[in-house]
Design a protein around this motif. Structure first.
Motif, PDB file in Angstrom:
ATOM      1  N   ILE A 177      32.378 -42.583  41.589  1.00  0.00           N
ATOM      2  CA  ILE A 177      33.975 -43.729  42.029  1.00  0.00           C
ATOM      3  C   ILE A 177      33.353 -44.377  42.146  1.00  0.00           C
ATOM      4  O   ILE A 177      33.671 -45.804  42.439  1.00  0.00           O
ATOM      5  N   ASN A 178      32.042 -45.202  43.122  1.00  0.00           N
ATOM      6  CA  ASN A 178      30.852 -46.158  43.279  1.00  0.00           C
ATOM      7  C   ASN A 178      31.246 -47.060  41.921  1.00  0.00           C
ATOM      8  O   ASN A 178      31.988 -48.841  42.073  1.00  0.00           O
ATOM      9  N   MET A 179      30.872 -46.521  40.710  1.00  0.00           N
ATOM     10  CA  MET A 179      30.907 -47.305  39.752  1.00  0.00           C
ATOM     11  C   MET A 179      32.549 -48.206  39.286  1.00  0.00           C
ATOM     12  O   MET A 179      32.935 -49.256  38.963  1.00  0.00           O
ATOM     13  N   GLN A 180      33.805 -47.065  39.587  1.00  0.00           N
ATOM     14  CA  GLN A 180      34.495 -47.217  38.996  1.00  0.00           C
ATOM     15  C   GLN A 180      35.908 -48.724  40.250  1.00  0.00           C
ATOM     16  O   GLN A 180      35.906 -49.752  39.518  1.00  0.00           O
ATOM     17  N   ILE A 181      34.922 -48.515  41.834  1.00  0.00           N
ATOM     18  CA  ILE A 181      35.673 -49.598  42.234  1.00  0.00           C
ATOM     19  C   ILE A 181      34.438 -50.690  42.075  1.00  0.00           C
ATOM     20  O   ILE A 181      35.718 -51.501  42.009  1.00  0.00           O
ATOM     21  N   GLN A 182      33.954 -50.805  42.160  1.00  0.00           N
ATOM     22  CA  GLN A 182      33.156 -52.097  41.639  1.00  0.00           C
ATOM     23  C   GLN A 182      33.545 -52.267  40.320  1.00  0.00           C
ATOM     24  O   GLN A 182      34.236 -53.473  40.533  1.00  0.00           O
ATOM     25  N   TRP A 183      34.080 -52.052  39.613  1.00  0.00           N
ATOM     26  CA  TRP A 183      34.342 -52.516  38.459  1.00  0.00           C
ATOM     27  C   TRP A 183      35.897 -53.021  38.907  1.00  0.00           C
ATOM     28  O   TRP A 183      36.437 -53.905  38.147  1.00  0.00           O
ATOM     29  N   ARG A 232      25.368 -52.395  39.345  1.00  0.00           N
ATOM     30  CA  ARG A 232      24.967 -52.390  40.420  1.00  0.00           C
ATOM     31  C   ARG A 232      24.578 -51.919  41.724  1.00  0.00           C
ATOM     32  O   ARG A 232      23.881 -51.341  42.979  1.00  0.00           O
ATOM     33  N   ILE A 233      25.639 -51.136  41.290  1.00  0.00           N
ATOM     34  CA  ILE A 233      25.859 -49.342  41.582  1.00  0.00           C
ATOM     35  C   ILE A 233      25.072 -48.165  40.971  1.00  0.00           C
ATOM     36  O   ILE A 233      24.866 -47.823  39.995  1.00  0.00           O
ATOM     37  N   ALA A 234      23.629 -47.840  42.776  1.00  0.00           N
ATOM     38  CA  ALA A 234      22.872 -46.813  41.762  1.00  0.00           C
ATOM     39  C   ALA A 234      23.259 -45.949  41.666  1.00  0.00           C
ATOM     40  O   ALA A 234      24.637 -45.213  42.300  1.00  0.00           O
ATOM     41  N   GLN A 235      22.816 -44.853  40.819  1.00  0.00           N
ATOM     42  CA  GLN A 235      23.880 -43.532  40.597  1.00  0.00           C
ATOM     43  C   GLN A 235      23.075 -42.327  41.724  1.00  0.00           C
ATOM     44  O   GLN A 235      21.910 -41.927  41.957  1.00  0.00           O
ATOM     45  N   ASP A 236      23.337 -42.906  42.585  1.00  0.00           N
ATOM     46  CA  ASP A 236      22.866 -41.964  44.320  1.00  0.00           C
ATOM     47  C   ASP A 236      23.775 -41.120  44.068  1.00  0.00           C
ATOM     48  O   ASP A 236      24.831 -40.369  43.299  1.00  0.00           O
ATOM     49  N   SER A 237      23.014 -39.923  45.237  1.00  0.00           N
ATOM     50  CA  SER A 237      23.682 -38.803  45.972  1.00  0.00           C
ATOM     51  C   SER A 237      23.889 -38.691  46.962  1.00  0.00           C
ATOM     52  O   SER A 237      23.176 -39.237  48.013  1.00  0.00           O
ATOM     53  N   ASP A 265      20.780 -59.566  46.578  1.00  0.00           N
ATOM     54  CA  ASP A 265      21.354 -57.882  46.361  1.00  0.00           C
ATOM     55  C   ASP A 265      22.525 -57.438  46.950  1.00  0.00           C
ATOM     56  O   ASP A 265      22.729 -56.569  47.144  1.00  0.00           O
ATOM     57  N   ALA A 266      22.613 -58.774  47.677  1.00  0.00           N
ATOM     58  CA  ALA A 266      23.806 -58.421  48.137  1.00  0.00           C
ATOM     59  C   ALA A 266      25.834 -57.982  47.836  1.00  0.00           C
ATOM     60  O   ALA A 266      24.956 -58.618  46.540  1.00  0.00           O
ATOM     61  N   GLY A 267      25.802 -57.135  48.337  1.00  0.00           N
ATOM     62  CA  GLY A 267      27.418 -56.315  47.397  1.00  0.00           C
ATOM     63  C   GLY A 267      27.169 -54.798  46.706  1.00  0.00           C
ATOM     64  O   GLY A 267      28.012 -54.831  46.139  1.00  0.00           O
ATOM     65  N   MET A 268      25.246 -55.117  46.946  1.00  0.00           N
ATOM     66  CA  MET A 268      24.909 -53.716  46.364  1.00  0.00           C
ATOM     67  C   MET A 268      25.641 -52.686  47.291  1.00  0.00           C
ATOM     68  O   MET A 268      25.437 -51.871  48.739  1.00  0.00           O
ATOM     69  N   GLU A 269      26.135 -51.482  46.738  1.00  0.00           N
ATOM     70  CA  GLU A 269      26.909 -50.254  47.765  1.00  0.00           C
ATOM     71  C   GLU A 269      26.471 -49.301  47.469  1.00  0.00           C
ATOM     72  O   GLU A 269      25.759 -49.028  46.154  1.00  0.00           O
ATOM     73  N   TRP A 270      26.285 -48.055  48.231  1.00  0.00           N
ATOM     74  CA  TRP A 270      25.770 -46.858  48.589  1.00  0.00           C
ATOM     75  C   TRP A 270      26.678 -46.175  49.135  1.00  0.00           C
ATOM     76  O   TRP A 270      27.447 -46.439  50.154  1.00  0.00           O
TER      77      TRP A 270
END
Length: 324
Positions: A263-269, A277-282, A295-300
């Motif tokens: 989801i995060n990757m698509q919102i960033q796109w 820049r979106i880490a593969q987080d959980s 690194d400003a703008g990285m979302e988590w």
């Protein structure tokens, strides 16, 4: 031509306008929209449910679909009324699901389902699933779909948004049968290595708001990034991908939203930032440390807060800018 293009129904013509003369269906051809297939049930009471996870970033959301038993249901459902109210309050367009069975369903039954969606939930438009692609022998269905489109516009106004879903690339005539056409609905592997033309040359004559792509069965972060790169090239305004899989009769790729990192990757796109820049987080991972201003703008996705946060260059903040 104005940046704020209305979804066009015929080449070279502006799209629908409301009866008041103001622009309707304000989706810009210069923007991208994360447009999930929201076939999940109403769950407005759950702060971490499917709908809550979907509605976090309404500024980049496309239309939201309501599908109640493959239609509008037989009567008004109070849970759905509450869910629709919440979705609309977030500024989202609401589309009602209607099956057309590739041209074989009776027109009267289709119109009856549309009527229920309008009367029960005051939808902004309709999602005509199982539409013909108009290729080969299926060209015979195009006039009926075009007539259905024109009938719906007469009944509900030019601002009533009509989406058609053949799920594959189409004959050009099909593009006159809906305001937006879902021209891809299949898996990620095929999206990256197709054996048919995903974007016929005549698509170039239409605004990006004419097209919607849906990609399921994403298997890795690397594949997701490749899919987004392909989507950028093919330029659909409306886009969705999920790691849920499709297996006929066994699994539903639209049962829930995808993994949060996806989801995060698509919102960033959609915001035209770099999805890499979106880490593969959980939800169980700790926040990254050692970040700098670069690194400003990285979302988590913060599992403890159950919401997305962003590194502003000096600290982690919520999406409204408050420190967390």
């Amino acid at each position: 031509m104005s940046e704020w293009l209305k979804v066009s129904n015929l080449r070279g013509r502006p799209g629908p306008r409301g009866a008041d003369g103001k622009s309707a269906l304000e989706f810009s051809s210069s923007r991208r929209y994360w447009s999930p297939i929201t076939y999940w049930w109403a769950d407005y009471w759950n702060p971490t449910g499917n709908w809550a996870r979907t509605l976090t970033d309404p500024d980049v959301l496309g239309p939201m679909l309501i599908n109640i038993g493959n239609g509008a249901g037989s009567a008004v459902d109070q849970d759905w009324l509450k869910q629709v109210k919440i979705v609309r309050a977030r500024g989202c367009k609401i589309m009602g699901y209607v099956s057309t069975k590739y041209g074989e369903r009776a027109r009267a039954d289709i119109l009856a389902d549309v009527d229920k969606h309008v009367r029960f939930y005051n939808v902004d438009g309709i999602f005509l699933d199982e539409m013909t692609n108009g290729v080969g022998d299926d060209v015979k269905y195009i006039p009926a779909y075009r007539d259905l489109y024109q009938t719906l516009k007469r009944l509900y106004g030019e601002a009533f948004w009509i989406v058609g879903n053949p799920g594959t690339s189409t004959a050009e005539g099909v593009l006159a049968c809906a305001d937006t056409v879902m021209v891809y609905e299949s898996d990620a592997a095929y999206y990256l290595n197709p054996t048919w033309d995903l974007h016929p040359s005549y698509y170039a004559d239409y605004p990006s708001t004419k097209f919607w792509h849906v990609v399921h069965t994403v298997t890795s972060r690397e594949q997701a990034l490749a899919v987004l790169k392909t989507a950028s090239k093919l330029r659909p305004a409306f886009f969705y991908m999920t790691d849920l899989r499709f297996d006929a009769g066994a699994s539903n790729p639209y049962a829930t939203p995808p993994a949060q990192w996806l989801i995060n990757m698509q919102i960033q796109w959609a915001r035209r930032d770099d999805p890499a820049r979106i880490a593969q987080d959980s939800p169980t991972q700790a926040r990254p440390t050692g970040l700098t201003a670069s690194d400003a703008g990285m979302e988590w996705w913060d599992g403890s807060l159950k919401r997305r946060i962003v590194w502003d260059g000096t600290q982690w903040a919520d999406m409204a800018g408050g420190a967390v």
